[in-house]
Design an enzyme around this catalytic site. Structure first.
Site, PDB file in Angstrom:
ATOM      1  N   GLY A 362       0.821  -1.200   0.000  1.00  0.00           N
ATOM      2  CA  GLY A 362       0.000   0.000   0.000  1.00  0.00           C
ATOM      3  C   GLY A 362       0.853   1.246   0.000  1.00  0.00           C
ATOM      4  O   GLY A 362       2.086   1.191   0.019  1.00  0.00           O
ATOM      5  N   GLN A 363       0.157   2.344  -0.025  1.00  0.00           N
ATOM      6  CA  GLN A 363       0.813   3.647  -0.082  1.00  0.00           C
ATOM      7  C   GLN A 363       0.273   4.461   1.082  1.00  0.00           C
ATOM      8  O   GLN A 363      -0.921   4.684   1.162  1.00  0.00           O
ATOM      9  CB  GLN A 363       0.456   4.308  -1.410  1.00  0.00           C
ATOM     10  CG  GLN A 363       0.919   5.734  -1.565  1.00  0.00           C
ATOM     11  CD  GLN A 363       2.362   5.795  -2.017  1.00  0.00           C
ATOM     12  OE1 GLN A 363       2.783   5.015  -2.856  1.00  0.00           O
ATOM     13  NE2 GLN A 363       3.124   6.703  -1.436  1.00  0.00           N
ATOM     14  N   GLY A 364       1.140   4.822   1.984  1.00  0.00           N
ATOM     15  CA  GLY A 364       0.672   5.597   3.123  1.00  0.00           C
ATOM     16  C   GLY A 364       1.125   7.029   3.005  1.00  0.00           C
ATOM     17  O   GLY A 364       1.734   7.418   2.010  1.00  0.00           O
ATOM     18  N   GLY A 365       0.821   7.799   4.009  1.00  0.00           N
ATOM     19  CA  GLY A 365       1.159   9.213   3.997  1.00  0.00           C
ATOM     20  C   GLY A 365       2.656   9.465   3.926  1.00  0.00           C
ATOM     21  O   GLY A 365       3.097  10.489   3.432  1.00  0.00           O
ATOM     22  N   PHE A 366       3.445   8.514   4.409  1.00  0.00           N
ATOM     23  CA  PHE A 366       4.872   8.780   4.487  1.00  0.00           C
ATOM     24  C   PHE A 366       5.685   7.998   3.469  1.00  0.00           C
ATOM     25  O   PHE A 366       6.900   8.051   3.482  1.00  0.00           O
ATOM     26  CB  PHE A 366       5.376   8.456   5.887  1.00  0.00           C
ATOM     27  CG  PHE A 366       4.794   9.353   6.937  1.00  0.00           C
ATOM     28  CD1 PHE A 366       5.335  10.601   7.174  1.00  0.00           C
ATOM     29  CD2 PHE A 366       3.689   8.962   7.666  1.00  0.00           C
ATOM     30  CE1 PHE A 366       4.801  11.438   8.139  1.00  0.00           C
ATOM     31  CE2 PHE A 366       3.154   9.796   8.630  1.00  0.00           C
ATOM     32  CZ  PHE A 366       3.703  11.034   8.866  1.00  0.00           C
ATOM     33  N   GLY A 367       5.023   7.239   2.638  1.00  0.00           N
ATOM     34  CA  GLY A 367       5.746   6.464   1.640  1.00  0.00           C
ATOM     35  C   GLY A 367       5.051   5.140   1.383  1.00  0.00           C
ATOM     36  O   GLY A 367       3.999   4.855   1.950  1.00  0.00           O
ATOM     37  N   LYS A 383       8.598  -0.006   5.130  1.00  0.00           N
ATOM     38  CA  LYS A 383       8.077   1.294   4.720  1.00  0.00           C
ATOM     39  C   LYS A 383       9.220   2.085   4.108  1.00  0.00           C
ATOM     40  O   LYS A 383      10.247   2.318   4.747  1.00  0.00           O
ATOM     41  CB  LYS A 383       7.491   2.018   5.934  1.00  0.00           C
ATOM     42  CG  LYS A 383       6.857   3.340   5.569  1.00  0.00           C
ATOM     43  CD  LYS A 383       6.088   3.918   6.740  1.00  0.00           C
ATOM     44  CE  LYS A 383       4.820   3.175   7.002  1.00  0.00           C
ATOM     45  NZ  LYS A 383       3.631   4.023   7.041  1.00  0.00           N
ATOM     46  N   ASP A 480      -2.539  10.600  13.633  1.00  0.00           N
ATOM     47  CA  ASP A 480      -3.200  10.162  12.408  1.00  0.00           C
ATOM     48  C   ASP A 480      -3.864   8.799  12.628  1.00  0.00           C
ATOM     49  O   ASP A 480      -3.715   7.892  11.832  1.00  0.00           O
ATOM     50  CB  ASP A 480      -2.193  10.119  11.255  1.00  0.00           C
ATOM     51  CG  ASP A 480      -2.894  10.062   9.891  1.00  0.00           C
ATOM     52  OD1 ASP A 480      -4.120  10.300   9.840  1.00  0.00           O
ATOM     53  OD2 ASP A 480      -2.220   9.765   8.889  1.00  0.00           O
TER      54      ASP A 480
END
Ligand SMILES: *[C@@H]1O[C@H](CO)[C@@H](O)[C@H](O)[C@H]1NC(C)=O
Ligand SMILES: *[C@@H]1O[C@H](CO)[C@@H](O)[C@H](O)[C@H]1NC(C)=O
Ligand SMILES: *[C@@H]1O[C@H](CO)[C@@H](O)[C@H](O)[C@H]1NC(C)=O
Ligand SMILES: *[C@@H]1O[C@H](CO)[C@@H](O)[C@H](O)[C@H]1NC(C)=O
Ligand SMILES: *[C@@H]1O[C@H](CO)[C@@H](O)[C@H](O)[C@H]1NC(C)=O
Ligand SMILES: *[C@@H]1O[C@H](CO)[C@@H](O)[C@H](O)[C@H]1NC(C)=O
Length: 680
Positions: A362-367, A383, A480
């Site tokens: 997946g793609q999160g807020g930080f990478g 990550k 978050d």
């Protein structure tokens, strides 16, 4: 008794060391549960602490020690930093001889399984033993929790609800009795029938050093864990250092030995120093103990003095090393410890198949996040941080080291990091099921998430958050928290991910001239979204949104109820006010306790109150879920600053002008209090 003592005395004189070896070679049964508290410090072999501990333990299990006469033992030995405190407690129905046998086994076994730990706890069926280098008498400690399925067979699903309902009633009743019973024995047993006439046997017990209120609170907390751990089991026990609750379908206690306490109660006897006794045979025994104990102490002390001299240099070194573990940014030696958490890039590349798309989770807020498997077969999640951080390498390593120390069963574990060239990677334990948003917002998967599981997720998340806020030494504000940051493991336990990112991703918190808002629309507390003020209470707000989402199975943003599109919070509040809160409950939740569900809606609404001070802390939230007798405040209208038209669950990052923050002393205080306990 006497011949045995005489021969032991001979052995004692011969060599205390021989005694240690010989007593350890006897096999005691394994503890069904124990904890060595590795993080609470170690002692070195041959130290005064060890000598004190051994003396204390042998006096605890000595035949002349009757504790308080009802299976409770409390004593301390030694001076200053080497003082050891111990508490032991037998199950309330256990006869004196069995109790002593159990203690004798525990004292030997616990030092075997926790060979150098200053603090340890071990449980057998009949007794519990714990020791520590801090005073533990009279202190209620409901953590850690030791759940145990005493009977792994499942109840048939049609009977579970009725059984659990009656079982809770029984245990609640027994808890009340145990707490109210006198200061010598806080214990109660009893039975009750489930609706299908299945008998249920229950037990509640506190260490009797607790006051009634503390005992009640402890038992309430343990009962709260029953929901989470004893799912469908025919027999289960939940223990913590201060109390136990247990139920079974078979009678596991001996009702004939539970004699009422006589009055007046017998005198308390404290084992060390050996008390002056009343009875003739008893006083002879005490003398024997003195005769035995004094020479051991003398000879052991001599040996220890010798060792101390030899070890002094080494120990000073050790102390320095321990110091290094404390956060301190300019201590370059700390990086030495960081090296052990460092992975090299080649290893990570191999494990993730060079960050292949197929392995992308997946793609999160930080990478982006990738799945990987190390050569030893361990699954990991990697990550790959977007590399626009201005944080220096050293700071990054320091932060990783700190965040890796945060360990809790409801937090995803950070295993290490990789720092090479411009790559910055964080390596986490791999959590097998998807994140909560993939389950709870999916119409088919959601149906499999019954209330017991959802409740477990709510409570587990609350515990993880409480740990971040209060129990960990860093006091982290997540900032978050949302469904996609809750990972679900194979046992359906929730694990919070992405905590500590504010630290790892340098957000200029202390600079005061710029600050960044990291968060997600729909979950952000209004004061944070609008003014950038954050505190533990902004996490509480996000938690409240999450609870309402779990109960309703709907996203806060993009919430649908019939024809109307309005946000979940408005709908929840309106329904609550109009007495139609059951409209909020996910229609697929057709089993499960309505009272529990309604209570969660109530708690959710309290968490999203506009006024920061009206929101409970996570500690109160846990208390509210544990204790049904606790009356909750009435919520008022929650904050509606966002409506579904602008709601979205895309991560938000925005810079905001700091002039406002500079002129706001509250904000600065919050930073200092909650996120930077060690200003760097
Ligand atoms: C117990 O030992 C730990 C680790 O050595 C130490 O940090 C702590 O201060 C000690 N506690 C007491 C009460 O002496
Ligand atoms: C104590 O020793 C155990 C292993 O025996 C180790 O895992 C633990 O990290 C040590 N704890 C401290 C605080 O040094
Ligand atoms: C238990 O031990 C503590 C610490 O040594 C002591 O202060 C307390 O008086 C003891 N209580 C009893 C009832 O023996
Ligand atoms: C103590 O251990 C012995 C074996 O060493 C065992 O036979 C006995 O049942 C144990 N006693 C208790 C009370 O657990
Ligand atoms: C009890 O149920 C759980 C799942 O609900 C299952 O994994 C477990 O194997 C069952 N245990 C027994 C003894 O049937
Ligand atoms: C505890 O108190 C209850 C009533 O309050 C009493 O029935 C019970 O016998 C007591 N149990 C013990 C072990 O003293």
């Amino acid at each position: 008794m006497e011949p045995l003592m005489a021969s032991s005395r001979f052995v004692f004189f011969l060599s205390p060391i021989l005694l240690l070896i010989s007593s350890q070679s006897l096999a005691q049964p394994e503890f069904p549960s124990h904890d060595c508290f590795n993080e609470k410090g170690n002692y070195t072999t041959g130290s005064t602490y060890q000598t004190n501990l051994n003396t204390l333990l042998s006096s605890l299990s000595s035949p002349s020690n009757n504790g308080n006469g009802y299976g409770f033992y409390n004593s301390s030995f030694g001076e200053n930093a080497d003082q050891v405190h111990a508490i032991a407690l037998c199950r309330g129905d256990v006869m004196a001889d069995t109790c002593r046998g159990c203690l004798s086994n525990s004292t030997k076994k616990l030092t075997q399984v926790c060979p150098n730990q200053k603090e340890a706890i071990g449980f057998y069926d009949e007794c519990m033993l714990r020791y520590a280098n801090r005073s533990i008498y009279g202190a209620m400690e409901k953590d850690p929790v030791f759940p145990l399925w005493w009977n792994i067979h499942n109840l048939s699903s049609s009977d579970v609800d009725g059984f659990f309902q009656e079982m809770r009633k029984l245990l609640k009743d027994l808890s009340g009795q145990a707490a109210a019973n006198g200061s010598l024995r806080k214990f109660a047993v009893g039975n009750k029938n489930a609706p299908n006439f299945q008998p249920i046997y229950g037990l509640a017990q506190c260490t009797p050093d607790l006051a009634e209120q503390a005992c009640s609170e402890c038992l309430d907390a343990a009962m709260g864990e029953i929901t989470a751990y004893c799912e469908r089991k025919q027999g289960c026990r939940v223990q913590n250092p201060s109390c136990t609750v247990r139920y079974e379908v078979n009678r596991f206690y001996d009702p004939t030995t539970v004699v009422p306490l006589p009055s007046p109660p017998p005198p308390l006897s404290s084992p060390l120093p050996p008390s002056t006794s009343t009875g003739g045979s008893k006083s002879r025994r005490s003398r024997t103990v003195i005769i035995i104990v004094v020479p051991i102490i003398v000879s052991v002390v001599l040996i220890v003095i010798f060792f101390c001299i030899c070890l002094r240099v080494r120990r000073t070194k050790k102390k320095l090393e321990t110091k290094k573990l404390l956060p301190s940014s300019d201590d370059t030696d700390e990086i030495g410890s960081a090296e052990s958490l460092q992975f090299d890039l080649a290893t990570i590349r191999d494990s993730t198949d060079d960050f292949s798309e197929a392995n992308k989770l997946g793609q999160g807020g930080f990478g982006s996040v990738y799945r990987g498997r190390l050569l030893n077969g361990e699954d990991i999640a990697v990550k790959r941080l977007a590399t626009n951080s201005v944080q220096g390498d050293l700071e990054f390593k320091n932060e990783v080291l700190l965040v890796a120390k945060l360990q809790h069963r409801n937090l995803v574990r950070l295993l290490g990091f990789c720092l090479e060239g411009s790559e910055r990677l964080l390596v986490y334990e791999f959590v097998p099921n998807a994140s909560l948003d993939h389950i709870i917002f999916d119409p088919t998967k959601r149906a499999h998430l019954d209330w017991v599981r959802r409740y477990k997720i709510i409570v587990g998340t609350a515990r993880g958050l409480l740990y971040l806020h209060e129990d960990s030494r860093l006091r982290i504000i997540h900032r978050d928290l949302k469904a996609s940051n809750i990972l679900i493991d194979a046992e359906m336990n929730p694990k919070i991910s992405d905590f500590g990112m504010a630290r790892l991703f340098v957000l200029d918190q202390t600079q005061g001239n710029t600050s960044r808002i990291v968060g997600t629309y729909g979950y952000m507390a209004p004061e944070y979204a609008m003014c950038g003020h954050f505190s533990v209470k902004s996490d509480v707000y996000s938690f409240g949104v999450l609870v309402l989402e779990i109960v309703s199975g709907q996203k806060n943003s993009g919430f649908q109820h019939g024809e109307n599109a309005e946000d979940l919070l408005s709908f929840a509040w309106r329904s609550w006010r109009d007495g139609t809160a059951s409209n909020l409950i996910d229609p697929t939740l057709n089993t499960g306790s309505r009272t529990e569900i309604m209570r969660c809606i109530h708690i959710g609404l309290l968490c999203v109150q506009e006024n920061v001070a009206d929101r409970p802390t996570m500690a109160s939230v846990i208390l509210m879920t544990n204790s049904y007798s606790l009356t909750l405040p009435v919520p008022s209208q929650p904050a509606f600053y966002l409506h579904s038209s602008i709601g979205s669950d895309m991560p938000l990052r925005s810079e905001y002008n700091s002039d406002r923050s500079k002129s706001n002393p509250v904000k600065v205080m919050e930073y200092e209090t909650f996120t930077e306990p060690h200003p760097r």
